[in-house]
Design an enzyme around this catalytic site. Structure first.
Site, PDB file in Angstrom:
ATOM      1  N   ALA A  74       0.825  -1.210   0.000  1.00 40.69           N
ATOM      2  CA  ALA A  74       0.000   0.000   0.000  1.00 40.69           C
ATOM      3  C   ALA A  74       0.859   1.260   0.000  1.00 40.69           C
ATOM      4  O   ALA A  74       0.624   2.188  -0.790  1.00 40.69           O
ATOM      5  CB  ALA A  74      -0.934   0.002   1.211  1.00 40.69           C
ATOM      6  N   GLU A  75       1.866   1.309   0.875  1.00 41.96           N
ATOM      7  CA  GLU A  75       2.692   2.516   0.943  1.00 41.96           C
ATOM      8  C   GLU A  75       3.496   2.705  -0.339  1.00 41.96           C
ATOM      9  O   GLU A  75       3.684   3.827  -0.803  1.00 41.96           O
ATOM     10  CB  GLU A  75       3.618   2.501   2.154  1.00 41.96           C
ATOM     11  CG  GLU A  75       4.376   3.798   2.280  1.00 41.96           C
ATOM     12  CD  GLU A  75       4.753   4.186   3.685  1.00 41.96           C
ATOM     13  OE1 GLU A  75       5.439   5.209   3.811  1.00 41.96           O
ATOM     14  OE2 GLU A  75       4.377   3.501   4.650  1.00 41.96           O
ATOM     15  N   THR A  76       3.950   1.629  -0.925  1.00 42.84           N
ATOM     16  CA  THR A  76       4.688   1.726  -2.188  1.00 42.84           C
ATOM     17  C   THR A  76       3.810   2.339  -3.276  1.00 42.84           C
ATOM     18  O   THR A  76       4.205   3.297  -3.950  1.00 42.84           O
ATOM     19  CB  THR A  76       5.191   0.343  -2.626  1.00 42.84           C
ATOM     20  OG1 THR A  76       6.076  -0.171  -1.628  1.00 42.84           O
ATOM     21  CG2 THR A  76       5.900   0.406  -3.965  1.00 42.84           C
ATOM     22  N   SER A  79       2.814   6.002  -2.510  1.00 44.02           N
ATOM     23  CA  SER A  79       3.969   6.888  -2.639  1.00 44.02           C
ATOM     24  C   SER A  79       4.300   7.168  -4.103  1.00 44.02           C
ATOM     25  O   SER A  79       4.640   8.295  -4.466  1.00 44.02           O
ATOM     26  CB  SER A  79       5.192   6.276  -1.951  1.00 44.02           C
ATOM     27  OG  SER A  79       4.998   6.225  -0.557  1.00 44.02           O
TER      28      SER A  79
END
Length: 163
Positions: A74-76, A79
């Site tokens: 999710a963060e990848t 971002s």
């Protein structure tokens, strides 16, 4: 992260970064952690980022997909979307990540799709929906990134730049 050549970027984004001498696929990769976890970005634009990750190798002791692995995916994705929204003069820095895990997955691969909730001048927020191979929702996440100006010393830490 696997085959970077399969990532689909909008042509205007490719042109913007090429003019700066930046290797766009290297810049928008999953990084060392994502590589280890098998994260692969398959589509990337400020409006939508899609990536996959294998379940195998990313499980907790009970054999289920680890919640932290979903958070990394999710963060990848969020971002990457934030960076594309900010453009070449900004760097996206995650400041808040929230994940709700809906179901366990034991095999196959999961797919995450990040779409913008808010795209401003100083912050960007993305919702990331992670699904299994049967298109069942596994996790819903929300990531907010601060968009800060690129500084000269940042080039030393950004892959694909001449820094």
């Amino acid at each position: 992260m696997g085959e970077q050549t399969t990532v689909k970027f909008p042509q205007e984004v490719i042109d913007e970064y090429a003019a700066l001498g930046v290797d766009l696929p290297a810049l928008f990769s999953a990084g060392t952690l994502g590589n280890r976890m098998g994260v692969r970005i398959v589509e990337a634009a400020a409006e939508r980022v899609v990536g996959t990750m294998p379940v195998e190798g990313n499980t907790q002791p009970y054999g289920l997909l680890h919640g932290g692995a979903s958070a990394v995916l999710a963060e990848t994705l969020g971002s990457v979307g934030s960076m594309l929204h900010g453009g070449s003069s900004k760097i996206a820095v995650g400041v808040d990540l929230n994940c709700t895990h809906h179901r366990g997955v034991r095999s196959g691969q999961v797919t995450g799709v990040a779409t913008p909730v808010h795209r401003g001048r100083s912050t960007a927020t993305y919702e990331i929906v992670i699904t299994d191979e049967q298109d069942r929702r596994v996790c819903t996440a929300r990531l907010t990134c601060l968009l800060r100006d690129v500084r000269p010393q940042d080039a030393d830490h950004v892959p694909g730049t001449a820094g």
